[in-house]
Design a protein around this motif. Sequence first.
Motif, PDB file in Angstrom:
ATOM      1  N   ALA A 291     -11.585  -2.435   5.536  1.00 37.90           N
ATOM      2  CA  ALA A 291     -12.246  -1.918   4.395  1.00 37.90           C
ATOM      3  C   ALA A 291     -13.391  -0.926   4.681  1.00 37.90           C
ATOM      4  N   ASN A 292     -13.747  -1.039   5.948  1.00 37.36           N
ATOM      5  CA  ASN A 292     -15.078  -0.276   6.314  1.00 37.36           C
ATOM      6  C   ASN A 292     -14.562   0.735   7.390  1.00 37.36           C
ATOM      7  N   ARG A 293     -13.356   0.775   7.871  1.00 37.64           N
ATOM      8  CA  ARG A 293     -12.931   1.955   8.637  1.00 37.64           C
ATOM      9  C   ARG A 293     -12.073   2.848   8.008  1.00 37.64           C
ATOM     10  N   PRO A 294     -12.218   4.174   8.318  1.00 41.59           N
ATOM     11  CA  PRO A 294     -11.295   5.394   7.703  1.00 41.59           C
ATOM     12  C   PRO A 294      -9.734   4.936   8.169  1.00 41.59           C
ATOM     13  N   THR A 295      -9.142   5.059   7.178  1.00 43.70           N
ATOM     14  CA  THR A 295      -7.485   4.725   7.187  1.00 43.70           C
ATOM     15  C   THR A 295      -6.599   5.927   6.991  1.00 43.70           C
ATOM     16  N   PHE A 296      -5.818   6.202   8.153  1.00 40.91           N
ATOM     17  CA  PHE A 296      -4.847   7.288   7.838  1.00 40.91           C
ATOM     18  C   PHE A 296      -3.376   6.614   7.638  1.00 40.91           C
ATOM     19  N   VAL A 297      -2.873   6.872   6.354  1.00 44.99           N
ATOM     20  CA  VAL A 297      -1.721   6.377   5.703  1.00 44.99           C
ATOM     21  C   VAL A 297      -0.763   7.460   5.877  1.00 44.99           C
ATOM     22  N   ILE A 298       0.414   7.005   6.481  1.00 40.41           N
ATOM     23  CA  ILE A 298       1.591   7.811   6.300  1.00 40.41           C
ATOM     24  C   ILE A 298       2.720   7.391   5.609  1.00 40.41           C
ATOM     25  N   ALA A 299       3.309   8.255   4.849  1.00 42.72           N
ATOM     26  CA  ALA A 299       4.555   7.685   4.041  1.00 42.72           C
ATOM     27  C   ALA A 299       5.519   8.936   4.191  1.00 42.72           C
ATOM     28  N   GLU A 300       5.847   9.014   5.624  1.00 48.51           N
ATOM     29  CA  GLU A 300       7.031  10.257   5.631  1.00 48.51           C
ATOM     30  C   GLU A 300       8.291   9.604   5.811  1.00 48.51           C
ATOM     31  N   GLY A 301       9.050  10.181   4.893  1.00 47.98           N
ATOM     32  CA  GLY A 301      10.641  10.014   4.800  1.00 47.98           C
ATOM     33  C   GLY A 301      10.802   8.656   3.595  1.00 47.98           C
ATOM     34  N   LEU A 302       9.800   8.536   2.899  1.00 52.32           N
ATOM     35  CA  LEU A 302       9.772   7.450   1.841  1.00 52.32           C
ATOM     36  C   LEU A 302       9.968   7.755   0.408  1.00 52.32           C
ATOM     37  N   LEU A 303       9.200   8.780  -0.069  1.00 52.05           N
ATOM     38  CA  LEU A 303       8.958   9.180  -1.354  1.00 52.05           C
ATOM     39  C   LEU A 303      10.309   9.821  -1.738  1.00 52.05           C
ATOM     40  N   MET A 304      11.125  10.300  -1.191  1.00 56.20           N
ATOM     41  CA  MET A 304      12.284  11.028  -1.786  1.00 56.20           C
ATOM     42  C   MET A 304      13.361   9.759  -2.119  1.00 56.20           C
ATOM     43  N   TYR A 305      12.839   8.492  -1.834  1.00 53.53           N
ATOM     44  CA  TYR A 305      14.050   7.301  -2.213  1.00 53.53           C
ATOM     45  C   TYR A 305      13.248   6.584  -3.459  1.00 53.53           C
ATOM     46  N   LEU A 306      12.121   7.105  -3.959  1.00 59.68           N
ATOM     47  CA  LEU A 306      11.393   6.413  -4.992  1.00 59.68           C
ATOM     48  C   LEU A 306      11.577   7.487  -6.275  1.00 59.68           C
ATOM     49  N   GLY A 307      11.753   6.902  -7.455  1.00 54.76           N
ATOM     50  CA  GLY A 307      11.635   7.635  -8.791  1.00 54.76           C
ATOM     51  C   GLY A 307      10.043   8.034  -9.065  1.00 54.76           C
ATOM     52  N   ALA A 308      10.012   8.867 -10.022  1.00 55.68           N
ATOM     53  CA  ALA A 308       8.712   9.479 -10.470  1.00 55.68           C
ATOM     54  C   ALA A 308       7.985   8.176 -10.733  1.00 55.68           C
ATOM     55  N   ASP A 309       8.144   7.239 -11.553  1.00 51.94           N
ATOM     56  CA  ASP A 309       7.428   6.117 -11.836  1.00 51.94           C
ATOM     57  C   ASP A 309       6.797   5.261 -10.660  1.00 51.94           C
ATOM     58  N   GLU A 310       7.737   5.191  -9.556  1.00 54.84           N
ATOM     59  CA  GLU A 310       7.400   4.291  -8.368  1.00 54.84           C
ATOM     60  C   GLU A 310       6.800   5.117  -7.775  1.00 54.84           C
ATOM     61  N   GLN A 311       6.773   6.312  -7.414  1.00 58.44           N
ATOM     62  CA  GLN A 311       5.923   7.295  -6.779  1.00 58.44           C
ATOM     63  C   GLN A 311       4.445   7.021  -7.195  1.00 58.44           C
ATOM     64  N   ARG A 312       4.388   7.063  -8.765  1.00 60.55           N
ATOM     65  CA  ARG A 312       3.086   7.116  -9.280  1.00 60.55           C
ATOM     66  C   ARG A 312       2.404   5.803  -8.770  1.00 60.55           C
ATOM     67  N   LYS A 313       3.073   4.628  -9.046  1.00 58.24           N
ATOM     68  CA  LYS A 313       2.598   3.274  -8.528  1.00 58.24           C
ATOM     69  C   LYS A 313       2.344   3.276  -7.330  1.00 58.24           C
ATOM     70  N   LEU A 314       2.905   3.832  -6.560  1.00 66.24           N
ATOM     71  CA  LEU A 314       2.459   3.625  -4.919  1.00 66.24           C
ATOM     72  C   LEU A 314       1.450   4.575  -4.741  1.00 66.24           C
ATOM     73  N   TRP A 315       1.210   5.748  -5.149  1.00 69.23           N
ATOM     74  CA  TRP A 315       0.102   6.578  -4.908  1.00 69.23           C
ATOM     75  C   TRP A 315      -1.182   6.126  -5.706  1.00 69.23           C
ATOM     76  N   SER A 316      -1.022   5.143  -6.831  1.00 67.04           N
ATOM     77  CA  SER A 316      -2.204   4.573  -7.411  1.00 67.04           C
ATOM     78  C   SER A 316      -2.675   3.438  -6.363  1.00 67.04           C
ATOM     79  N   ARG A 317      -1.785   2.416  -5.889  1.00 66.32           N
ATOM     80  CA  ARG A 317      -2.107   1.535  -5.012  1.00 66.32           C
ATOM     81  C   ARG A 317      -2.652   2.121  -3.596  1.00 66.32           C
TER      82      ARG A 317
END
Length: 192
Positions: free
Chosen positions: A107-133
Motif C-alpha cells: 500500500a505504500n509502494r508505487p505499483t505498476f499494473v499490467i493488463a496485457e491481452g486481458l481486456l479483449m476477453y471481457l465485456g464492457a461491464d466486466e471491464q468497468r468492474k476491473l478498472w474500478s477495482r
Amino acid sequence: RLFSWRARSLRHSLLHRHAMIDHLLRTSKAPEVLELACGLAPRGATFAEDANVRYTEVDLPHVIAKKQEILDGSEAGRAIRARSNHRMVAGDVAKLELEELLGPDGANRPTFVIAEGLLMYLGADEQRKLWSRLSQLLHRAPHGGGGTLVFDLIPAVEQPRPGLMGRALGWLMRRFTKGADFERDQRTREDI
C-alpha cells in the motif's frame, strides 16, 4: 496479414506492444509490479532479476501450471522460481482480492499494473468492474504509493473483420482458453 490483409503483421504488432510495455515499466522504476493475465511471457522473470522489484504474475490455473512446468524444465527456470521477489498466482482476476496480491507494504509502494491481452476477453461491464477495482488498488492508502495501469485494448469498431485465418485463430484461442473469446461491442475509444 494472413488474418486480415489490412492489418499490420501480428509478429510486429506483438513486438511493438511488448517493447512499449517493457519501456514504460522500466522507466516507471516501480518497486511493485502486478501483471494480470501474464500468459507465458518472460517479463516477470526478466524484471524480477532486480531484487528491489517485487513481481507478481497472475493467470488462470492451467496457464500458471504450464508456465511453472516450463520453468521447472531447466536449471535457470528453477532459479527463477526460487526468487523470493517473484511469484506466480493461479486464479481468476475477477475473483481474486487484488490487495492480497501485493506484498505486506504494498500500500505504500508505487505499483505498476499490467493488463496485457486481458481486456479483449471481457465485456464492457466486466471491464468497468476491473478498472474500478484497479483504481481502488492504486489509490488504496491515504498516503500510499499510487501507481500506473497499462493495458492494451483496441475497440472492436476499429478492427477489421477477421478473414478465414482470423476465424481459425479465434477457434484455436477458444480451445486454448477453454471457450473464452474476444468480446466485441460498438464502443469507441471515447466510450471506453
